[in-house]
Design a protein around this motif. Structure first.
Motif, PDB file in Angstrom:
ATOM      1  N   LEU A   1      65.825  -4.679-119.457  1.00  0.00           N
ATOM      2  CA  LEU A   1      66.405  -5.002-118.157  1.00  0.00           C
ATOM      3  C   LEU A   1      66.799  -3.714-117.442  1.00  0.00           C
ATOM      4  CD1 LEU A   1      68.731  -8.103-118.748  1.00  0.00           C
ATOM      5  CD2 LEU A   1      66.581  -8.017-117.507  1.00  0.00           C
ATOM      6  N   ARG A   2      66.414  -3.629-116.203  1.00  0.00           N
ATOM      7  CA  ARG A   2      66.753  -2.454-115.400  1.00  0.00           C
ATOM      8  C   ARG A   2      67.923  -2.734-114.464  1.00  0.00           C
ATOM      9  NH1 ARG A   2      61.690  -2.969-116.647  1.00  0.00           N
ATOM     10  NH2 ARG A   2      60.454  -1.168-117.314  1.00  0.00           N
ATOM     11  N   PHE A   3      68.428  -3.973-114.465  1.00  0.00           N
ATOM     12  CA  PHE A   3      69.570  -4.367-113.658  1.00  0.00           C
ATOM     13  C   PHE A   3      69.348  -4.053-112.178  1.00  0.00           C
ATOM     14  CE2 PHE A   3      71.114  -3.548-117.936  1.00  0.00           C
ATOM     15  CZ  PHE A   3      71.806  -4.718-118.222  1.00  0.00           C
ATOM     16  N   ASN A   4      68.108  -4.241-111.746  1.00  0.00           N
ATOM     17  CA  ASN A   4      67.798  -4.049-110.335  1.00  0.00           C
ATOM     18  C   ASN A   4      67.791  -5.404-109.631  1.00  0.00           C
ATOM     19  OD1 ASN A   4      65.454  -5.202-111.293  1.00  0.00           O
ATOM     20  ND2 ASN A   4      64.255  -3.310-111.198  1.00  0.00           N
ATOM     21  N   HIS A   5      67.328  -5.394-108.396  1.00  0.00           N
ATOM     22  CA  HIS A   5      67.360  -6.612-107.594  1.00  0.00           C
ATOM     23  C   HIS A   5      66.443  -7.692-108.165  1.00  0.00           C
ATOM     24  CE1 HIS A   5      67.767  -9.178-104.119  1.00  0.00           C
ATOM     25  NE2 HIS A   5      66.464  -9.136-103.897  1.00  0.00           N
TER      26      HIS A   5
ATOM     27  N   PHE B   1      54.116 -16.232-118.107  1.00  0.00           N
ATOM     28  CA  PHE B   1      55.460 -15.754-117.786  1.00  0.00           C
ATOM     29  C   PHE B   1      55.964 -14.784-118.848  1.00  0.00           C
ATOM     30  CE2 PHE B   1      60.050 -16.289-118.438  1.00  0.00           C
ATOM     31  CZ  PHE B   1      60.494 -15.740-117.246  1.00  0.00           C
ATOM     32  N   PHE B   2      55.838 -15.134-120.121  1.00  0.00           N
ATOM     33  CA  PHE B   2      56.359 -14.254-121.158  1.00  0.00           C
ATOM     34  C   PHE B   2      55.576 -12.944-121.231  1.00  0.00           C
ATOM     35  CE2 PHE B   2      58.274 -18.178-123.005  1.00  0.00           C
ATOM     36  CZ  PHE B   2      59.588 -17.718-123.014  1.00  0.00           C
ATOM     37  N   PHE B   3      54.302 -13.006-120.905  1.00  0.00           N
ATOM     38  CA  PHE B   3      53.529 -11.756-120.856  1.00  0.00           C
ATOM     39  C   PHE B   3      54.078 -10.847-119.760  1.00  0.00           C
ATOM     40  CE2 PHE B   3      50.046  -9.256-119.049  1.00  0.00           C
ATOM     41  CZ  PHE B   3      49.632  -8.553-120.161  1.00  0.00           C
ATOM     42  N   GLN B   4      54.328 -11.414-118.602  1.00  0.00           N
ATOM     43  CA  GLN B   4      54.885 -10.605-117.521  1.00  0.00           C
ATOM     44  C   GLN B   4      56.313 -10.179-117.813  1.00  0.00           C
ATOM     45  OE1 GLN B   4      51.742  -9.974-115.732  1.00  0.00           O
ATOM     46  NE2 GLN B   4      53.436  -9.623-114.325  1.00  0.00           N
ATOM     47  N   LEU B   5      57.082 -11.034-118.497  1.00  0.00           N
ATOM     48  CA  LEU B   5      58.479 -10.701-118.787  1.00  0.00           C
ATOM     49  C   LEU B   5      58.592  -9.501-119.713  1.00  0.00           C
ATOM     50  CD1 LEU B   5      61.498 -11.502-118.627  1.00  0.00           C
ATOM     51  CD2 LEU B   5      61.095 -13.006-120.583  1.00  0.00           C
ATOM     52  N   LEU B   6      57.702  -9.407-120.699  1.00  0.00           N
ATOM     53  CA  LEU B   6      57.808  -8.346-121.705  1.00  0.00           C
ATOM     54  C   LEU B   6      56.977  -7.125-121.378  1.00  0.00           C
ATOM     55  CD1 LEU B   6      57.625 -10.595-124.903  1.00  0.00           C
ATOM     56  CD2 LEU B   6      59.671  -9.623-123.824  1.00  0.00           C
ATOM     57  N   ASN B   7      56.110  -7.204-120.395  1.00  0.00           N
ATOM     58  CA  ASN B   7      55.199  -6.078-120.121  1.00  0.00           C
ATOM     59  C   ASN B   7      55.253  -5.606-118.678  1.00  0.00           C
ATOM     60  OD1 ASN B   7      53.490  -5.999-122.778  1.00  0.00           O
ATOM     61  ND2 ASN B   7      53.519  -8.154-122.170  1.00  0.00           N
ATOM     62  N   SER B   8      56.223  -6.056-117.922  1.00  0.00           N
ATOM     63  CA  SER B   8      56.279  -5.675-116.510  1.00  0.00           C
ATOM     64  C   SER B   8      57.178  -4.467-116.337  1.00  0.00           C
ATOM     65  CB  SER B   8      56.811  -6.841-115.657  1.00  0.00           C
ATOM     66  OG  SER B   8      55.946  -7.955-115.761  1.00  0.00           O
ATOM     67  N   SER B   9      56.704  -3.573-115.517  1.00  0.00           N
ATOM     68  CA  SER B   9      57.503  -2.395-115.185  1.00  0.00           C
ATOM     69  C   SER B   9      57.394  -2.050-113.704  1.00  0.00           C
ATOM     70  CB  SER B   9      57.052  -1.186-116.025  1.00  0.00           C
ATOM     71  OG  SER B   9      55.661  -0.938-115.802  1.00  0.00           O
ATOM     72  N   HIS B  10      56.248  -2.304-113.126  1.00  0.00           N
ATOM     73  CA  HIS B  10      56.045  -2.008-111.709  1.00  0.00           C
ATOM     74  C   HIS B  10      56.728  -3.078-110.866  1.00  0.00           C
ATOM     75  CE1 HIS B  10      53.836  -1.221-107.944  1.00  0.00           C
ATOM     76  NE2 HIS B  10      53.738   0.015-108.432  1.00  0.00           N
ATOM     77  N   PRO B  11      57.236  -2.719-109.681  1.00  0.00           N
ATOM     78  CA  PRO B  11      57.897  -3.729-108.830  1.00  0.00           C
ATOM     79  C   PRO B  11      57.021  -4.930-108.505  1.00  0.00           C
ATOM     80  CG  PRO B  11      58.409  -1.527-108.045  1.00  0.00           C
ATOM     81  CD  PRO B  11      57.404  -1.360-109.141  1.00  0.00           C
TER      82      PRO B  11
END
Length: 936
Positions: free
Chosen positions: A367-371, A303-313
């Motif tokens: 945070l991109r404040f998206n959906h 989870f933390f890996f995805q939280l800090l390294n996610s950018s694609h939808p």
């Protein structure tokens, strides 16, 4: 090698030649006898011959591979196996699957020392990608078990370390889900896709694939293919999910989800498999397997890996999926979220961006404040509620200032200028969703952390939010979220959840919190909101009724134990309570919440009115007791206990009993009659033994219920017995107490049946004391305790006294019933007498009418009547000497003169009256002779 091939080919031709000749002869004979069906018979015979030859070849191959003398003939094995595969290149027959499975196992075992066998195995597995073949339609049913065993054996072949073979096995499993049109090939037919899937589900393929996961650490491509295969298996079948869970599939998948994978598909496939297991498998099994320390740590890393390294939808969706799985784990009572430091490391991210932090990990969060970010934020807030069941998590919340972050989120929306001052912020719709989610979270967490709640001025913030909700500022609520249902276009959702938080906080009973609310004028504010909601023309919906009930409960919690707060409740609160009582219980079962409103209103009477003479007198003056009694008539049984308890508390006021005695409903039922009716209903519900008239039937069990008879046990000293619990668990004790307040004599509107019940109610306490002593005696016998002689004598005397009291009551009831029976008999006789008189009068009328008709229609009868009349007149005619026989009778006539007396007084002593008197001598005289006398 050529010599062996030549000999084998020659031998094969020698075997097949007689079968061909026999087949030709059969075809020719069929043509002569039945020319119309000759070609079809030829095809059938040829396919039968081929099948027999295949069967013979398969048995020969098995004997060749397993024989003691031929087991090491590798070249011959290879030749036979290649021919067998060539012959079955369009697919394996269902009836041959058992033999084929044995051959594949032999090749797998021999391949460890001689890899050439693995090449045979590889080609055989490739053929397994094709549908199975059948000769007849009935083969699917007859050879179903062989097909199941074959697929299970195919899964066991994953033990072969060859990567290509494993890859082909997995592709063969996936191919079973491909739909292939049924076609006739060489007289054979393919099995249907649905049949193949049934075989797959009934086999152990899914369990075998899960168990093989640990052997694929050095084969990443095969491991990825295995995960994709498991995803397909778990996505289409509940049984496959169950088999995977039996092999601890959720735990295995979770432990291997963080292995090195440049493509990133391993984590995605693992998450999808876990989703399928949660949806189609047993949720409890999945969460139990994932609640281990190792699985929670693995999930935390992912989870933390995805939280800090996610950018694609797609990466953001995967991050949220992992958070949902974490949420489901948090629901498990043995989750290790706190022990694994997952909860502590998650706190800075939950309170971001409401609270500033120096944590470098949070500073790297973008945070991109998206959906997707909004969904993650709401799920984190929901995770706070689930983790709060663990008291160890509350300390983490305290260190992370969670209450402050939630109160900040719950504040009224900021103006447009304030939003523009910051570069990044949530939109208005997102801010509304988070505001409602924060309020819903506070409803659960705030009562558990009252110190933090008070230190961050939670009461003041919520009251300000209530002011904003009741204000006239324009606000259009979107109402798209779960918590915003019913509040679209208004502030109703915010008010609803804010009132919920106040109710949950005040219900704890912490005096400092309640006093702080009262000091800020919350009682008047809440009463004003209630009256404002009542004055609204909108119909009551579920949300509005819930808010009214919560407001009443909050007022009850504030005023219950404080006299000054009850005075602050005052006449305004009494009027509001009376208004809700007048609604009655007509919509009690409407499903919108009227039942909660009724119960909370009665509770408000008990907590806010009873005990304060000022509010009590005002309540009684406005006929509040009458409304409670009317509510007792119209309400269901579940409300009676609360209403009776409230009436009993009000009876301490001396003005209450007269009002109770003066009440009656539209049908004429009085309050004592209503209470006795409720007593009979309660005893019928409890199964107390009574006669048809409600009288006692057993002197030893005057009050015993069927539930007490079913539990003849011995209770410990610190636990109340069944007889004692019975006092608080039904209405009889409350009804008896009310009668003790209003008295047992001169009760209006009672019938004989009511008096019979009243005789039991009067003796309720005596009967209950005797019942407790009988229970003590019975427990002594069960515990094999022998009391000393004086105690034993006292027990026997007490039990005898209780029975004597019951006999007296029975005798009293018997006399009442006999008196009632006598009254019924007297009323019945009187009714029959009236009936006889009525019939006699009708007979006389009929006789008179017949006589009249005879006189008017028959002249002779008329002459007889006239003659009888003359005779009667002559009989009563005046004769000499009658004056002496009949005394003279007088009656007062008229006043002749009135003169005042000489003394000038008034009344008879001072008036002289002259009257006339008439005498009547006989009834036969036709004339009377008046004469005057003077009476002074």
């Amino acid at each position: 090698m050529p010599t062996v091939v030549k000999d084998q080919s020659k031998r094969t031709n020698e075997v097949l030649q007689p079968l061909k000749m026999n087949s030709a002869k059969v075809v020719q004979r069929k043509k002569q006898d039945l020319p119309a069906v000759g070609p079809r018979s030829m095809e059938t015979e040829q396919s039968t011959s081929k099948s027999k030859s295949k069967t013979l070849d398969l048995n020969n191959v098995l004997r060749l591979l397993e024989g003691h003398l031929t087991a090491n003939l590798k070249e011959r094995h290879m030749l036979v196996l290649w021919k067998l595969l060539k012959r079955n290149q369009i697919g394996f027959l269902l009836k041959d699957l058992s033999g084929i499975a044995k051959i594949l196992n032999i090749c797998a075992d021999k391949g460890k020392d001689q890899p050439d066998y693995w090449q045979i195995l590889l080609e055989a597995v490739k053929i397994c990608r094709l549908p199975f073949l059948k000769e007849r339609t009935s083969d699917e049913l007859n050879y179903a078990q062989e097909g199941i065993d074959f697929i299970s054996n195919l899964g066991c072949l994953m033990r072969v370390p060859e990567a290509e073979i494993r890859q082909q096995i997995l592709e063969s499993v996936i191919s079973l889900y491909s739909s292939v049109d049924e076609q006739i090939r060489d007289g054979l037919q393919q099995t249907s896709p649905g049949y193949r899937l049934q075989l797959l589900e009934l086999s152990d393929m899914a369990q075998s694939l899960v168990l093989s996961m640990s052997t694929l650490e050095d084969q990443p491509s095969v491991r990825l293919q295995l995960l994709k295969t498991l995803k397909v298996l778990s996505g289409f079948s509940d049984r496959n999910c169950s088999l995977m869970l039996n092999a601890r599939g959720a735990e295995v998948i979770c432990l291997h989800m963080n292995e090195d994978d440049p493509t990133g598909q391993v984590l995605l496939s693992s998450a999808e498999i876990l989703w399928n297991l949660l949806e189609r498998g047993c949720k409890d099994k999945v969460t139990t397997q994932l609640s281990s320390m190792e699985c929670v740590i693995s999930l935390k890393e992912a989870f933390f890996f995805q939280l800090l390294n996610s950018s694609h939808p797609s990466d953001l969706q995967l991050r949220n999926d992992l958070l949902v799985i974490t949420t489901l784990i948090a629901e498990h009572p043995n989750s290790r979220l706190v022990e694994s430091f997952f909860a502590k490391e998650l706190m800075p991210f939950i309170t971001f961006p409401e609270l500033k932090t120096l944590d470098p990990l949070v500073q790297n969060l973008k945070l991109r404040f998206n959906h997707e970010d909004l969904k993650m934020k709401k799920m984190m807030l929901n995770l706070l509620v689930l983790m709060s069941k663990d008291l160890a998590a509350l300390q983490i919340y305290k260190e992370g200032r969670v209450i402050l972050a939630l109160l900040t989120l719950a504040e009224p929306p900021k103006s447009t200028t304030e939003l523009r001052s910051t570069s990044r912020h949530w939109s208005s719709v997102q801010q509304e969703d988070l505001q409602l989610q924060a309020l819903a979270t506070l409803t659960t967490i705030a009562p558990l952390m009252l110190d933090d709640y008070m230190s961050y001025q939670g009461n003041a913030r919520l009251l300000l939010l209530l002011d904003w909700c009741t204000g006239k500022d324009v606000f259009f609520g979107q109402g798209h979220s779960f918590h915003g249902s019913g509040g679209k276009g208004s502030k109703k959702s915010q008010m609803r959840h804010c009132i919920r938080v106040l109710r949950s906080v005040t219900s704890v009973g912490e005096e400092t919190v309640n006093q702080d609310l009262c000091d800020q004028g919350s009682i008047g504010q809440l009463l004003g909101i209630l009256m404002q909601m009542e004055s609204s023309t909108d119909d009551d919906d579920a949300a509005t009724l819930e808010m009214k009930s919560d407001l009443l409960l909050t007022l009850s919690a504030l005023c219950e134990n404080d006299m000054h707060r009850k005075e602050l409740f005052g006449s305004e609160g009494v009027d509001m309570t009376l208004h809700f009582l007048k609604r009655g219980c007509d919509k009690f079962y409407s499903g919108l919440g009227h039942n909660k409103l009724v119960l909370s209103t009665v509770d408000c009477v008990w907590s806010c009115i009873v005990g304060c003479y000022t509010t009590e007198d005002f309540f009684l003056a406005r006929e509040g007791v009458f409304l409670l009694l009317q509510l007792l008539v119209s309400s269901p049984r579940c409300v009676h206990c609360t209403v009776l308890a409230t009436l009993l508390e009000l009876c301490d006021n001396p003005n209450t009993p007269p009002q109770i005695l003066s009440w009656s409903d539209d049908t004429g039922v009085t309050a004592p009659g209503l209470l006795l009716h409720l007593w009979r209903q309660e005893e019928e519900e409890l199964g107390v033994q009574r006669s048809k008239q409600g009288a006692l039937t057993d002197v030893q069990k005057p009050l015993l219920t069927q539930y007490q008879e079913d539990t003849q046990l011995s209770y410990p000293a610190d636990m109340p017995s069944a007889a004692v619990l019975d006092v608080s668990e039904n209405l009889r004790s409350k009804i008896y107490s009310i009668f003790c307040k209003i008295g047992f004599q001169d009760l209006p509107g009672l019938k004989t049946k009511d008096y019979v019940t009243l005789s039991i109610v009067r003796r309720y306490l005596d009967f209950k004391v005797g019942e407790v002593w009988q229970e003590i005696s019975r427990e002594l016998v069960l515990d094999e305790v022998q009391p000393i002689s004086p105690d034993e004598e006292a027990l026997s005397n007490i039990c005898r006294t209780a029975e004597d009291n019951a006999r007296k009551v029975m005798e009293e009831q018997r006399s009442m019933l006999e008196r009632q029976e006598q009254e019924k008999v007297g009323e019945e006789k009187h009714m029959y007498t009236e009936m006889k008189t009525h019939w006699r009068q009708q007979e006389l009328t009929a006789k008179t009418w017949d006589s009249y008709q005879a006189k008017t229609s028959n002249y002779e009868a008329l002459k007889k009547v006239k003659a009888q009349r003359r005779k009667n007149v002559e009989l009563f005619r005046h004769r000499p000497g009658d004056e002496d026989l009949r005394p003279e009778q007088h009656f007062l006539g008229h006043i002749v003169a009135v003169e005042k007396g000489l003394d000038g007084g008034s009344g008879p002593a001072g008036v002289r009256v002259t009257v006339a008197r008439t005498s009547m001598k006989g009834a036969e005289l036709c004339r009377s002779y008046p004469h005057q006398n003077h009476l002074r």
